[in-house]
Design a protein around this motif. Structure first.
Motif, PDB file in Angstrom:
ATOM      1  N   SER A   1      -7.375 -10.289 -18.574  1.00 30.99           N
ATOM      2  CA  SER A   1      -6.270 -11.186 -18.004  1.00 30.99           C
ATOM      3  C   SER A   1      -4.873 -10.697 -18.524  1.00 30.99           C
ATOM      4  O   SER A   1      -3.794 -10.753 -17.775  1.00 30.99           O
ATOM      5  N   ARG A   2      -4.870 -10.528 -20.007  1.00 33.40           N
ATOM      6  CA  ARG A   2      -3.609 -10.070 -20.374  1.00 33.40           C
ATOM      7  C   ARG A   2      -2.866  -8.833 -19.673  1.00 33.40           C
ATOM      8  O   ARG A   2      -1.775  -8.895 -19.254  1.00 33.40           O
ATOM      9  N   LEU A   3      -3.828  -7.959 -19.560  1.00 29.76           N
ATOM     10  CA  LEU A   3      -3.421  -6.480 -18.898  1.00 29.76           C
ATOM     11  C   LEU A   3      -3.001  -6.754 -17.405  1.00 29.76           C
ATOM     12  O   LEU A   3      -2.032  -6.699 -17.036  1.00 29.76           O
ATOM     13  N   VAL A   4      -3.823  -7.479 -16.763  1.00 28.99           N
ATOM     14  CA  VAL A   4      -3.798  -7.643 -15.410  1.00 28.99           C
ATOM     15  C   VAL A   4      -2.619  -8.450 -15.057  1.00 28.99           C
ATOM     16  O   VAL A   4      -1.732  -8.203 -14.174  1.00 28.99           O
ATOM     17  N   SER A   5      -2.173  -9.495 -15.930  1.00 27.48           N
ATOM     18  CA  SER A   5      -1.073 -10.330 -15.585  1.00 27.48           C
ATOM     19  C   SER A   5       0.158  -9.422 -15.582  1.00 27.48           C
ATOM     20  O   SER A   5       1.041  -9.715 -14.965  1.00 27.48           O
ATOM     21  N   ARG A   6       0.206  -8.592 -16.840  1.00 27.49           N
ATOM     22  CA  ARG A   6       1.281  -7.738 -17.125  1.00 27.49           C
ATOM     23  C   ARG A   6       1.389  -6.596 -15.964  1.00 27.49           C
ATOM     24  O   ARG A   6       2.701  -6.419 -15.065  1.00 27.49           O
ATOM     25  N   LEU A   7       0.199  -6.440 -15.287  1.00 29.31           N
ATOM     26  CA  LEU A   7       0.340  -5.291 -14.202  1.00 29.31           C
ATOM     27  C   LEU A   7       1.084  -5.962 -12.897  1.00 29.31           C
ATOM     28  O   LEU A   7       1.732  -5.234 -12.208  1.00 29.31           O
ATOM     29  N   LEU A   8       0.761  -6.983 -12.669  1.00 32.24           N
ATOM     30  CA  LEU A   8       1.082  -7.950 -11.458  1.00 32.24           C
ATOM     31  C   LEU A   8       2.422  -8.327 -11.649  1.00 32.24           C
ATOM     32  O   LEU A   8       3.151  -8.105 -10.821  1.00 32.24           O
ATOM     33  N   ALA A   9       2.629  -9.150 -12.837  1.00 28.12           N
ATOM     34  CA  ALA A   9       4.129  -9.791 -12.962  1.00 28.12           C
ATOM     35  C   ALA A   9       4.965  -8.743 -13.282  1.00 28.12           C
ATOM     36  O   ALA A   9       6.131  -8.766 -12.581  1.00 28.12           O
ATOM     37  N   GLY A  10       4.739  -7.596 -13.791  1.00 32.25           N
ATOM     38  CA  GLY A  10       5.598  -6.333 -14.197  1.00 32.25           C
ATOM     39  C   GLY A  10       5.617  -5.572 -12.967  1.00 32.25           C
ATOM     40  O   GLY A  10       6.342  -4.638 -13.056  1.00 32.25           O
ATOM     41  N   GLY A  11       5.052  -5.619 -11.779  1.00 32.58           N
ATOM     42  CA  GLY A  11       5.239  -4.916 -10.659  1.00 32.58           C
ATOM     43  C   GLY A  11       4.889  -3.571 -10.983  1.00 32.58           C
ATOM     44  O   GLY A  11       5.305  -2.806 -10.209  1.00 32.58           O
ATOM     45  N   LEU A  12       3.995  -3.106 -11.809  1.00 36.54           N
ATOM     46  CA  LEU A  12       3.502  -1.818 -12.020  1.00 36.54           C
ATOM     47  C   LEU A  12       2.428  -1.270 -11.064  1.00 36.54           C
ATOM     48  O   LEU A  12       2.282  -0.122 -10.564  1.00 36.54           O
ATOM     49  N   VAL A  13       1.529  -2.352 -10.553  1.00 37.05           N
ATOM     50  CA  VAL A  13       0.377  -2.014  -9.833  1.00 37.05           C
ATOM     51  C   VAL A  13       0.304  -2.817  -8.512  1.00 37.05           C
ATOM     52  O   VAL A  13       0.592  -3.939  -8.603  1.00 37.05           O
ATOM     53  N   ARG A  14       0.040  -2.082  -7.258  1.00 38.18           N
ATOM     54  CA  ARG A  14      -0.242  -3.059  -6.242  1.00 38.18           C
ATOM     55  C   ARG A  14      -1.436  -2.639  -5.337  1.00 38.18           C
ATOM     56  O   ARG A  14      -1.677  -1.532  -5.550  1.00 38.18           O
ATOM     57  N   ALA A  15      -1.928  -3.311  -4.400  1.00 36.17           N
ATOM     58  CA  ALA A  15      -2.850  -2.912  -3.539  1.00 36.17           C
ATOM     59  C   ALA A  15      -2.411  -2.955  -2.055  1.00 36.17           C
ATOM     60  O   ALA A  15      -1.439  -3.509  -1.871  1.00 36.17           O
ATOM     61  N   SER A  16      -2.898  -1.931  -1.358  1.00 38.35           N
ATOM     62  CA  SER A  16      -2.219  -1.415  -0.327  1.00 38.35           C
ATOM     63  C   SER A  16      -2.461  -2.393   0.858  1.00 38.35           C
ATOM     64  O   SER A  16      -1.766  -2.351   1.877  1.00 38.35           O
ATOM     65  N   ARG A  17      -3.443  -3.144   0.762  1.00 39.63           N
ATOM     66  CA  ARG A  17      -3.538  -4.305   1.602  1.00 39.63           C
ATOM     67  C   ARG A  17      -4.100  -5.572   0.905  1.00 39.63           C
ATOM     68  O   ARG A  17      -4.608  -5.456  -0.201  1.00 39.63           O
ATOM     69  N   SER A  18      -4.482  -6.655   1.710  1.00 40.41           N
ATOM     70  CA  SER A  18      -4.711  -8.011   1.150  1.00 40.41           C
ATOM     71  C   SER A  18      -6.068  -8.251   1.519  1.00 40.41           C
ATOM     72  O   SER A  18      -6.702  -9.468   1.151  1.00 40.41           O
ATOM     73  N   VAL A  19      -6.820  -7.607   2.343  1.00 37.36           N
ATOM     74  CA  VAL A  19      -8.106  -7.832   2.631  1.00 37.36           C
ATOM     75  C   VAL A  19      -8.657  -6.366   2.663  1.00 37.36           C
ATOM     76  O   VAL A  19      -8.228  -5.308   2.964  1.00 37.36           O
ATOM     77  N   PRO A  20     -10.082  -6.614   2.726  1.00 36.70           N
ATOM     78  CA  PRO A  20     -10.922  -5.329   2.856  1.00 36.70           C
ATOM     79  C   PRO A  20     -10.745  -4.558   4.124  1.00 36.70           C
ATOM     80  O   PRO A  20     -11.005  -3.416   4.165  1.00 36.70           O
ATOM     81  N   SER A  21     -10.650  -5.269   5.229  1.00 36.71           N
ATOM     82  CA  SER A  21     -10.772  -4.501   6.446  1.00 36.71           C
ATOM     83  C   SER A  21     -10.083  -3.531   6.689  1.00 36.71           C
ATOM     84  O   SER A  21      -8.659  -3.418   6.458  1.00 36.71           O
ATOM     85  N   ALA A  22     -10.521  -2.258   7.181  1.00 31.37           N
ATOM     86  CA  ALA A  22      -9.787  -1.385   7.666  1.00 31.37           C
ATOM     87  C   ALA A  22      -9.193  -1.157   9.050  1.00 31.37           C
ATOM     88  O   ALA A  22      -8.384  -0.673   9.494  1.00 31.37           O
ATOM     89  N   VAL A  23     -10.006  -2.064   9.813  1.00 24.57           N
ATOM     90  CA  VAL A  23      -9.892  -2.210  11.103  1.00 24.57           C
ATOM     91  C   VAL A  23     -10.120  -3.608  11.730  1.00 24.57           C
ATOM     92  O   VAL A  23     -10.693  -4.363  11.127  1.00 24.57           O
ATOM     93  N   LEU A  24      -9.057  -3.914  12.573  1.00 20.55           N
ATOM     94  CA  LEU A  24      -9.315  -5.301  13.542  1.00 20.55           C
ATOM     95  C   LEU A  24      -9.809  -4.820  14.843  1.00 20.55           C
ATOM     96  O   LEU A  24      -9.014  -4.125  15.435  1.00 20.55           O
ATOM     97  N   VAL A  25     -10.847  -5.408  15.055  1.00 26.55           N
ATOM     98  CA  VAL A  25     -11.282  -5.280  16.618  1.00 26.55           C
ATOM     99  C   VAL A  25     -10.585  -6.410  17.385  1.00 26.55           C
ATOM    100  O   VAL A  25     -10.640  -7.463  17.181  1.00 26.55           O
ATOM    101  N   ALA A  26      -9.744  -5.980  18.115  1.00 25.44           N
ATOM    102  CA  ALA A  26      -9.186  -6.861  19.534  1.00 25.44           C
ATOM    103  C   ALA A  26     -10.125  -7.495  20.273  1.00 25.44           C
ATOM    104  O   ALA A  26     -11.285  -6.944  20.525  1.00 25.44           O
ATOM    105  N   VAL A  27      -9.832  -8.616  20.653  1.00 26.03           N
ATOM    106  CA  VAL A  27     -10.844  -9.264  21.679  1.00 26.03           C
ATOM    107  C   VAL A  27     -10.038  -9.317  22.987  1.00 26.03           C
ATOM    108  O   VAL A  27      -8.929  -9.983  22.878  1.00 26.03           O
ATOM    109  N   VAL A  28     -10.528  -8.913  23.958  1.00 24.89           N
ATOM    110  CA  VAL A  28     -10.036  -8.814  25.384  1.00 24.89           C
ATOM    111  C   VAL A  28      -9.890 -10.260  25.904  1.00 24.89           C
ATOM    112  O   VAL A  28      -8.913 -10.574  26.320  1.00 24.89           O
ATOM    113  N   SER A  29     -11.100 -10.582  25.925  1.00 25.65           N
ATOM    114  CA  SER A  29     -11.227 -12.223  26.566  1.00 25.65           C
ATOM    115  C   SER A  29     -12.475 -12.817  25.585  1.00 25.65           C
ATOM    116  O   SER A  29     -13.181 -12.209  25.186  1.00 25.65           O
ATOM    117  N   GLU A  30     -12.193 -14.188  25.592  1.00 21.47           N
ATOM    118  CA  GLU A  30     -13.430 -14.785  24.827  1.00 21.47           C
ATOM    119  C   GLU A  30     -14.797 -14.707  25.449  1.00 21.47           C
ATOM    120  O   GLU A  30     -15.784 -14.442  24.791  1.00 21.47           O
TER     121      GLU A  30
END
Lengths: 459, 459
Positions: free
Chosen positions: A338-367
């Motif tokens: 936690s000490r390490l990760v809090s520094r990585l995040l709060a110090g702006g050293l490391v980031r994730a390329s997105r906030s969800v696992p999904s690589a793809v969103l499948v659009a829905v044409v109609s319900e």
């Protein structure tokens, strides 16, 4: 319910921060497993009397009671009380004793869990935090070479995090036998007292430590200076050993314990210079305060973030546990995740390329056509591609914004069904470049670097 | 310290059991991530007043205090007190409110953590246990299709465990709107009371429930019978819907809520028949006791282990959280991982092929030559092969027994250095077959099935 506010000392991450933390944990686990460490978990609670056995940590312990127990009665009788563990070493010692008949020794284990301490929260110091520990424990005996091996496993684990933007680490090592042999050789008998004073060097400076040594351990001015000269020695190669020997000679200190300690420390420095060059530094002032160490001791700083304190500490203990007939010596280190990760995040050293696992969103044409989108998603997932389906058949612009807000790189459009009842070709759009082309859910795949969220330097 | 004994209700596994549990957790996590669920963790503690908001769980909560706090003072003032969370839903609701400005809705999250309940321990019921939850939460609204999607994600996750020996599951689904619409249509207004009575059907039988309904909800004998007739309906296809409609018609029950519920339940059964055939069963007696569900409800049994109780439950709730201006509806399910894993292990259903990660033990010829063994190990690890090095340069027979006791399949022998100073070829031995041949640490690899510990049916 009004909007709740965070509890000081109990850190939590947003989803993208958790991706960084999870990646760190995954890399640590993989390194530990590559080295043959078996993973275990212990319960969060231990009997209070076991937690307080060493006394000095007593004020940090969280005690549990069930809401409808009588608190006064519980207070009177400590024997049945439970507390939350404040480290993973005390529970591991108990686990070893409890299961000794079922474990094969030497037993190498890693353990990644939360621990709790009721301390005043500060930067990098939490009331709830995650530790990642490795220990090797023997039954009766444990060879010295594990004291070389374990810090090198940690050097490898932390080194494997360099490519996501974790700064380099410096592992500071010392050996209790060197200190104890030197102090006793000088004529100082209160070894613990001397270590306690030397431990304050970084905080209060050499002159104040000298005064402390004189006042509290009965040292002469000259003995105090000798202790400080030893503490001033550090270096990444064997010249350190030579300098300690020269100092001992100049002070007419001769001690078998000192010789043994120097031989051990020398072996560690030699192996480290070869297997983890530039990472391990012998530092004769490392004391690890009041702990129960009897040989090597370790502390680790993030280079450039030294004031954060140690992010990985430990050492050798001759008596991790004992059941009367067998004594279990061990050596281990613990990463403050936690000490390490809090520094990585709060110090702006490391980031994730997105906030969800999904690589793809499948659009829905109609319900009515949602099942077609579900089928595309299932096909992609069957080949290991993380996918989500749009929450509603909104306008495509809105569905693309749904992906964009989460950092999902691709949006998939199921082909429209024509008047002839035939479904047209599906298309996939890279929403970063705007590029869009026909695609088949049975064969298309994202570029490897887009497959899962990337954890990377934030620069 | 005498040998400690286990604490009832706080399960721990030996290393090989932990390998099984870790595999289960890895499979669940992977399935959740393939469906786009973001992983989060919340702190273990919540303010006591939040944990007790619903009242009925109050007796199960563990309250914390710091050892040196005054227990009397703490008791008087509940406002600052903390308790351990007893599920992952209450903390998730708080997390959503606290971070709503930083989350994108609908927000899909998974959460795998320990929870604590001070209940009397029983088979499959623990005081500390691991839950694996998925939820989707919307801001203001949440479409029905998630009530179809989420149990199917769980069906896929649990289905992915079939090949290690986990029995098939049956997910029992119902819809609160059906029950409530039917009861109200019958003229019964105490819907909660009826649900509470119906919930006891498996325990006390139909006649006793009928008596309860009459005594406690003011139902007539006839109304009670009608409730029991509804509860008796179950099935895996849409005929269930038809049978409920026929029952309602025969009782002259007409209700918009009932119609809405039947439409939803029908959609779920239809989708499940296609996407997870044989797994989902509509069961009109599923009530989920006193919970806050407002639409679909789910319970899951391990086929052949029904008496263990539900291993995966949940439902739809219109108000997961609310901050006054926005209401957050959600739907979610929670797997009781400890309940499942304890049955897999205690029931001898699943086992790990070895108790350590290591595929290879590198033997040590002499302590002087330990560096050669370390180099072999480093070379194998650099290609992702888990390896440990023998603890001591004992006789090879003893080193092989070290591997055998842990289930490590291969022992590696570094080549002996001849009188000419040249090292002979290394050899690797499969200790199961006794086969041994020359091998190069830069290229050799174990068969895929021996690479990591296998988790497999124990038959």
């Amino acid at each position: 319910m009004a909007r709740p506010t965070p509890l000081s000392g109990f850190p939590e991450w947003l989803p993208d921060g958790r991706i960084v933390e999870q990646h760190v944990l995954d890399v640590l686990r993989r390194t530990f497993e590559l080295h043959g460490f078996a993973g275990i978990e212990t319960r969060a609670v231990e009997p209070l009397d076991q937690l307080l056995r060493k006394g000095e940590t007593s004020k940090e312990v969280y005690v549990l009671r069930r809401l409808h127990d009588d608190p006064a009665a519980a207070e009177d009788d400590r024997s049945g009380q439970l507390g939350l563990h404040f480290d993973l070493t005390v529970p591991f010692a108990r686990y070893v004793l409890e299961n000794s008949g079922h474990l094969a020794f030497p037993f190498q284990r890693y353990q990644i869990q939360k621990v709790w301490r009721g301390e005043r929260p500060q930067d990098g110091r939490f009331r709830e935090f995650t530790q990642a520990d490795i220990d090797v424990v023997g039954a009766g005996a444990l060879p010295y070479h594990y004291e070389v091996e374990l810090p090198l496993v940690m050097a490898e684990a932390l080194g494997s995090l360099r490519d996501i933007g974790v700064p380099p680490v410096r592992i500071l090592v010392n050996n209790r036998k060197v200190a104890e042999g030197f102090y006793r050789g000088l004529g100082l008998e209160d070894v613990e007292g001397v270590l306690r004073s030397i431990d304050k060097l970084d905080k209060i400076g050499a002159d104040a430590v000298a005064a402390l040594l004189v006042a509290e351990t009965g040292a002469s001015e000259d003995q105090a200076r000798a202790c400080l000269e030893l503490a001033a020695i550090s270096g990444a190669d064997e010249s350190v050993i030579t300098r300690v020997r020269e100092l001992a000679e100049s002070r007419s200190v001769s001690s078998e314990l000192l010789d043994e300690g120097l031989e051990e420390l020398g072996a560690l420095v030699r192996a480290a210079a070869e297997r983890a060059p530039g990472v391990v530094v012998a530092d004769l002032k490392i004391a690890r305060g009041l702990d129960y160490y009897t040989g090597s001791v370790y502390e680790t700083v993030l280079v450039g973030h030294e004031q954060l304190g140690s992010i990985c500490s430990g050492g050798r203990y001759d008596t991790l546990a004992s059941d009367g007939s067998t004594t279990y010596p061990g050596v281990g280190l613990s990463i403050g995740v936690s000490r390490l990760v809090s520094r990585l995040l709060a110090g702006g050293l490391v980031r994730a390329s997105r906030s969800v696992p999904s690589a793809v969103l499948v659009a829905v044409v109609s319900e009515e056509a949602r099942a077609a989108s579900d089928a595309v998603a299932a096909s992609l997932r069957s080949r290991g591609i993380p996918v989500e389906v749009a929450p509603a058949a909104a306008k495509f612009g809105k569905q693309i914004r749904h992906a964009d807000r989460r950092g999902i790189p691709f949006v998939w459009f199921p082909g429209a069904v024509g008047e002839d009842g035939v479904r047209g070709a599906d298309q996939v759009k890279d929403i970063r470049s705007g590029e869009q082309h026909d695609a088949d859910a049975a064969t298309w795949q994202p570029p490897v670097e887009d497959w899962w969220p990337r954890v990377q330097p934030a620069v």
